[in-house]
Design a protein around this motif. Sequence first.
Motif, PDB file in Angstrom:
ATOM      1  N   GLN A 262       0.835  -1.205   0.000  1.00 37.84           N
ATOM      2  CA  GLN A 262       0.000   0.000   0.000  1.00 37.84           C
ATOM      3  C   GLN A 262       0.870   1.256   0.000  1.00 37.84           C
ATOM      4  OE1 GLN A 262      -3.099  -0.007  -0.660  1.00 37.84           O
ATOM      5  NE2 GLN A 262      -3.576  -2.173  -0.374  1.00 37.84           N
ATOM      6  N   SER A 263       1.987   1.194   0.742  1.00 38.72           N
ATOM      7  CA  SER A 263       2.921   2.321   0.705  1.00 38.72           C
ATOM      8  C   SER A 263       4.303   1.801   1.051  1.00 38.72           C
ATOM      9  CB  SER A 263       2.497   3.415   1.685  1.00 38.72           C
ATOM     10  OG  SER A 263       2.639   2.939   3.009  1.00 38.72           O
ATOM     11  N   GLY A 264       5.332   2.546   0.672  1.00 41.03           N
ATOM     12  CA  GLY A 264       6.704   2.124   0.931  1.00 41.03           C
ATOM     13  C   GLY A 264       7.191   1.116  -0.094  1.00 41.03           C
ATOM     14  N   GLU A 265       8.346   0.525   0.206  1.00 38.73           N
ATOM     15  CA  GLU A 265       8.961  -0.431  -0.725  1.00 38.73           C
ATOM     16  C   GLU A 265       9.309  -1.724  -0.018  1.00 38.73           C
ATOM     17  OE1 GLU A 265      11.262   2.418  -3.963  1.00 38.73           O
ATOM     18  OE2 GLU A 265      12.388   0.971  -2.739  1.00 38.73           O
ATOM     19  N   ILE A 266       8.972  -2.829  -0.668  1.00 41.68           N
ATOM     20  CA  ILE A 266       9.327  -4.150  -0.151  1.00 41.68           C
ATOM     21  C   ILE A 266      10.238  -4.808  -1.173  1.00 41.68           C
ATOM     22  CG2 ILE A 266       8.456  -6.405   0.607  1.00 41.68           C
ATOM     23  CD1 ILE A 266       7.250  -4.327   2.334  1.00 41.68           C
ATOM     24  N   ARG A 267      11.259  -5.496  -0.697  1.00 42.07           N
ATOM     25  CA  ARG A 267      12.216  -6.107  -1.606  1.00 42.07           C
ATOM     26  C   ARG A 267      12.226  -7.624  -1.412  1.00 42.07           C
ATOM     27  NH1 ARG A 267      17.746  -2.997  -1.507  1.00 42.07           N
ATOM     28  NH2 ARG A 267      16.682  -1.540  -2.899  1.00 42.07           N
ATOM     29  N   ALA A 268      12.240  -8.342  -2.526  1.00 42.09           N
ATOM     30  CA  ALA A 268      12.388  -9.813  -2.478  1.00 42.09           C
ATOM     31  C   ALA A 268      13.860 -10.134  -2.668  1.00 42.09           C
ATOM     32  CB  ALA A 268      11.568 -10.463  -3.583  1.00 42.09           C
ATOM     33  N   VAL A 269      14.413 -10.891  -1.733  1.00 40.64           N
ATOM     34  CA  VAL A 269      15.854 -11.112  -1.669  1.00 40.64           C
ATOM     35  C   VAL A 269      16.154 -12.588  -1.447  1.00 40.64           C
ATOM     36  CG1 VAL A 269      17.922 -10.600  -0.298  1.00 40.64           C
ATOM     37  CG2 VAL A 269      16.235  -8.807  -0.675  1.00 40.64           C
ATOM     38  N   LEU A 270      17.118 -13.121  -2.174  1.00 38.55           N
ATOM     39  CA  LEU A 270      17.688 -14.433  -1.858  1.00 38.55           C
ATOM     40  C   LEU A 270      18.949 -14.191  -1.048  1.00 38.55           C
ATOM     41  CD1 LEU A 270      17.479 -16.127  -5.364  1.00 38.55           C
ATOM     42  CD2 LEU A 270      16.070 -16.658  -3.385  1.00 38.55           C
ATOM     43  N   ARG A 271      19.032 -14.810   0.103  1.00 37.71           N
ATOM     44  CA  ARG A 271      20.168 -14.525   0.974  1.00 37.71           C
ATOM     45  C   ARG A 271      20.797 -15.836   1.434  1.00 37.71           C
ATOM     46  NH1 ARG A 271      18.050 -11.694   5.756  1.00 37.71           N
ATOM     47  NH2 ARG A 271      17.819  -9.963   4.298  1.00 37.71           N
ATOM     48  N   PHE A 272      22.096 -15.922   1.345  1.00 42.77           N
ATOM     49  CA  PHE A 272      22.765 -17.146   1.756  1.00 42.77           C
ATOM     50  C   PHE A 272      23.671 -16.935   2.941  1.00 42.77           C
ATOM     51  CE2 PHE A 272      21.476 -17.687  -2.511  1.00 42.77           C
ATOM     52  CZ  PHE A 272      20.843 -18.916  -2.441  1.00 42.77           C
ATOM     53  N   ALA A 273      24.311 -15.791   2.951  1.00 44.68           N
ATOM     54  CA  ALA A 273      25.235 -15.496   4.040  1.00 44.68           C
ATOM     55  C   ALA A 273      25.411 -13.995   4.006  1.00 44.68           C
ATOM     56  CB  ALA A 273      26.563 -16.210   3.814  1.00 44.68           C
ATOM     57  N   VAL A 274      26.116 -13.470   5.006  1.00 42.23           N
ATOM     58  CA  VAL A 274      26.356 -12.033   5.021  1.00 42.23           C
ATOM     59  C   VAL A 274      27.040 -11.628   3.710  1.00 42.23           C
ATOM     60  CG1 VAL A 274      27.561 -10.154   6.207  1.00 42.23           C
ATOM     61  CG2 VAL A 274      26.565 -12.034   7.525  1.00 42.23           C
ATOM     62  N   GLY A 275      26.480 -10.663   3.039  1.00 38.13           N
ATOM     63  CA  GLY A 275      27.087 -10.188   1.797  1.00 38.13           C
ATOM     64  C   GLY A 275      26.732 -11.024   0.585  1.00 38.13           C
ATOM     65  N   LYS A 276      26.052 -12.145   0.788  1.00 43.18           N
ATOM     66  CA  LYS A 276      25.627 -12.946  -0.362  1.00 43.18           C
ATOM     67  C   LYS A 276      24.120 -12.853  -0.513  1.00 43.18           C
ATOM     68  CE  LYS A 276      29.409 -15.896  -1.222  1.00 43.18           C
ATOM     69  NZ  LYS A 276      29.945 -17.232  -1.397  1.00 43.18           N
ATOM     70  N   GLU A 277      23.698 -11.814  -1.190  1.00 45.98           N
ATOM     71  CA  GLU A 277      22.279 -11.599  -1.395  1.00 45.98           C
ATOM     72  C   GLU A 277      22.056 -11.299  -2.862  1.00 45.98           C
ATOM     73  OE1 GLU A 277      20.932  -8.413   1.015  1.00 45.98           O
ATOM     74  OE2 GLU A 277      21.079  -9.553   2.871  1.00 45.98           O
ATOM     75  N   ALA A 278      20.939 -11.775  -3.391  1.00 47.35           N
ATOM     76  CA  ALA A 278      20.536 -11.354  -4.735  1.00 47.35           C
ATOM     77  C   ALA A 278      19.172 -10.711  -4.601  1.00 47.35           C
ATOM     78  CB  ALA A 278      20.465 -12.547  -5.681  1.00 47.35           C
ATOM     79  N   ILE A 279      19.050  -9.488  -5.125  1.00 43.92           N
ATOM     80  CA  ILE A 279      17.763  -8.806  -5.091  1.00 43.92           C
ATOM     81  C   ILE A 279      16.947  -9.289  -6.279  1.00 43.92           C
ATOM     82  CG2 ILE A 279      16.611  -6.568  -5.230  1.00 43.92           C
ATOM     83  CD1 ILE A 279      19.159  -5.354  -3.966  1.00 43.92           C
ATOM     84  N   LEU A 280      15.800  -9.903  -6.018  1.00 46.61           N
ATOM     85  CA  LEU A 280      14.969 -10.432  -7.111  1.00 46.61           C
ATOM     86  C   LEU A 280      14.036  -9.363  -7.655  1.00 46.61           C
ATOM     87  CD1 LEU A 280      14.017 -13.943  -5.744  1.00 46.61           C
ATOM     88  CD2 LEU A 280      15.653 -13.401  -7.535  1.00 46.61           C
ATOM     89  N   GLY A 281      13.645  -8.441  -6.792  1.00 42.26           N
ATOM     90  CA  GLY A 281      12.750  -7.406  -7.280  1.00 42.26           C
ATOM     91  C   GLY A 281      12.354  -6.472  -6.159  1.00 42.26           C
TER      92      GLY A 281
END
Lengths: 244, 244
Positions: free
Chosen positions: B67-86
């Motif tokens: 409804q407001s703001g931003e939400i991010r879908a993230v694949l995370r494996f470890a600190v610093g290992k993240e992929a932003i999906l959208g």
Amino acid sequence: MKHHLSVGANPQNNAHSLSTLRGTSIFSSLSVAEDNDWLARCHMRNLCAGETLVDYEDTSKDVFIVQSGEIRAVLRFAVGKEAILGTFRRGDLLGELSAIDEMARSASLMAVSDAIVTVIPYAVFHDILKSRRGVCLSLMQLLSRRIRSMNERVSELSFLDTKHRLYNALLRLSRLRADGEGERIISPPLVHAELAEHIGSSRETVSREMSRLIREQLIERTSRAIVLKDPVELSRRISRALEG
Amino acid sequence: MKHHLSVGANPQNNAHSLSTLRGTSIFSSLSVAEDNDWLARCHMRNLCAGETLVDYEDTSKDVFIVQSGEIRAVLRFAVGKEAILGTFRRGDLLGELSAIDEMARSASLMAVSDAIVTVIPYAVFHDILKSRRGVCLSLMQLLSRRIRSMNERVSELSFLDTKHRLYNALLRLSRLRADGEGERIISPPLVHAELAEHIGSSRETVSREMSRLIREQLIERTSRAIVLKDPVELSRRISRALEG
């Protein structure tokens, strides 16, 4: 709603008798009578090894079921720049995206071996969806499964180096060996150039890593198969690489 | 069919008045009366910047509308290992996969800024699908769109080196600037570490390439935005890299 017939469709009556829609998971809820009715509005197409079923950016909207042989979905940009998105076998549905969103084909579909597919025309596909809610839900589940496997592919490509991508692809492409005490098998075996296309790498790199895996006795290569002798160790290495 | 309430749900009546389902493309065919009826069975949840809406592998099955703001879908494996999906904004649907296939969450969803989401419980989501065929078809189209964009992501990751992945991500994440004669803009601007997560690379590499793009006057960085001065040139470079 336009109904596009496949260009070059090649119906064969004898092949027709092989086919059902119900052998495909999303259509498993159809009765035998429904299956026959819908099937009468479909046709078969025979493909030779190497033949293209649809080209990237084609505007055809038919859906296909593999009846025999193997069809591969490929993203291709230039000679040697191909990514294999998936390989489809008997009972697998493919080509459904364009039938759903009416946009151009997102990938090329080509026969890896001689193959027979059932061509479900766009209009027939939508008539089935309209009359059978269960098929709609199964189709959504199929699409969800495709998204989940693409997610895994994106993480593999984002986080793993070539070596670990190869381990991952070997696991992903193999199946449990019937008599093999946890061994897994890729049969028929993929050549190194094909493995390279699965992981976005070069044939040379794949050959070097495959030789190393053979020396470590983690895989074995025969004329008919690639055998993963210790899939658990491959998984363990991938987990370490992802968490490290 | 179990109905999972979000853990930590925090309904606020004043926020409730903001919300409709019809503002979301898959629900656009609902009448005002239907919208109100279904909405009465949903609730709102407020999130602080950085808060997690669902964790990877959670078994909750609710669906969300931002409804407001931003939400991010993230694949995370470890600190610093993240992929932003959208990244999802007002009107976007998210979390639908687990509601469809009843499997665990495929990614984490987290609030980038303070955010409000409508929580559509699993049972409500399925009641809407059951009663409205048009919503089913729109949902399939949404899933198809997600698959197509994942395909592009896979080709990007498979074929492009870091530099061209960055160009691609800049184009993908930007929008046309209202008064900008073909310029594109990313606003609020992403920091280099976030861009690195989009392309599976390191912050250092992104910083180096961004500096080069600024020197070439292809981009400009202000406190409020990244401006792409010549998006056509970036596209041209990507095409050359894909075809080369």
